[in-house]
Write a protein that holds these residues in place. Structure first.
Motif, mmCIF file in Angstrom:
data_model
loop_
_atom_site.group_PDB
_atom_site.id
_atom_site.type_symbol
_atom_site.label_atom_id
_atom_site.label_comp_id
_atom_site.label_asym_id
_atom_site.label_seq_id
_atom_site.Cartn_x
_atom_site.Cartn_y
_atom_site.Cartn_z
ATOM 1 N N ARG A 7 0.830 -1.200 0.000
ATOM 2 C CA ARG A 7 0.000 0.000 0.000
ATOM 3 C C ARG A 7 0.872 1.262 0.000
ATOM 4 N N SER A 71 -6.562 3.073 -6.838
ATOM 5 C CA SER A 71 -7.582 2.248 -6.196
ATOM 6 C C SER A 71 -6.947 1.759 -4.896
ATOM 7 N N PRO A 73 -5.570 0.015 -1.980
ATOM 8 C CA PRO A 73 -5.616 -1.413 -1.671
ATOM 9 C C PRO A 73 -5.711 -1.748 -0.183
ATOM 10 N N PRO A 77 -7.586 -6.135 -0.390
ATOM 11 C CA PRO A 77 -6.689 -6.176 -1.549
ATOM 12 C C PRO A 77 -5.217 -6.376 -1.164
ATOM 13 N N VAL A 108 -2.431 -0.498 -8.628
ATOM 14 C CA VAL A 108 -3.272 0.239 -7.674
ATOM 15 C C VAL A 108 -2.958 1.726 -7.606
ATOM 16 N N ASP A 114 -8.646 -2.618 -9.101
ATOM 17 C CA ASP A 114 -9.142 -3.089 -7.803
ATOM 18 C C ASP A 114 -8.516 -4.448 -7.512
ATOM 19 N N ALA A 115 -7.453 -4.454 -6.720
ATOM 20 C CA ALA A 115 -6.735 -5.694 -6.412
ATOM 21 C C ALA A 115 -7.522 -6.605 -5.485
#
Length: 198
Positions: A7, A71, A73, A77, A108, A114-115
């Motif tokens: 992230r 997106s 995570p 995710p 991401v 979208d993981a």
């Protein structure tokens, strides 16, 4: 040693250079993924989160990396990504794991993938050569959790708090993708020590 998070935009910025070092045979990396700060119960104020994104965008532009279609995570995710990362490292080695991490973070932070979805994670994984069997095996194995916790404890023991962080054997650990020049200096010094030079 390379402490990283799925992230962390700064981890994303560091990965292409680290991957290139490994591909060139210049360095061996011990990958040490950890959960993101907010998933470890640490508070990150909104003003800091916004600063990090703006700063990462500036750094990405400087490095010629795409960035900005995000997106986040956080949560599931990231957990799914860490599961795949762990399996890839065990079955295919560190270079493959670095390639997956780079694909995940580009997805991401630059492509809005979208993981947490089946489709998103599959897209991230297949473009670095992973198949459906790799993904299924990864999502069925929670072994990454204990490893991430061990990595977190070791990171804190080094006086570090965040990622990306690095440590060359015999040298002090450093934090931040903008300190890779220090890592390079330490690698050169380490190589000279190994060769018996002063």
């Amino acid at each position: 040693e390379f402490w990283c998070s799925l992230r962390s935009p700064y981890t994303y910025l560091a990965l292409p250079r680290l991957r290139a070092w490994v591909e060139a045979g210049e360095v061996t990396i011990q990958l040490r993924p950890v959960l993101p700060m907010v998933m470890r119960g640490l508070q990150v104020p909104l003003v800091k989160r916004l600063y990090i994104i703006r700063d990462a965008k500036r750094e990405a532009e400087e490095l010629g990396l795409p960035f900005g279609k995000i997106s986040d995570p956080v949560g599931r995710p990231t957990e799914r990504g860490l599961g795949v990362l762990h399996q890839v490292q065990v079955k295919h080695g560190t270079l493959a794991a670095l390639c997956f991490a780079e694909s995940f973070l580009r997805g991401v932070f630059a492509e809005g993938i979208d993981a947490g979805s089946e489709r998103g994670l599959t897209r991230i994984a297949t473009r670095v050569g992973l198949g459906a069997a790799d993904i299924r095996a990864a999502l069925a194995d929670d072994g990454w959790r204990a490893i991430a916790e061990t990595n977190r404890i070791e990171m804190l023991a080094q006086g570090l708090w965040g990622v990306p962080s690095f440590r060359v054997e015999g040298f002090e650990a450093v934090w931040g993708q903008d300190r890779l020049w220090m890592v390079e200096d330490d690698l050169i010094a380490h190589a000279k020590t190994q060769e018996g030079e002063t």
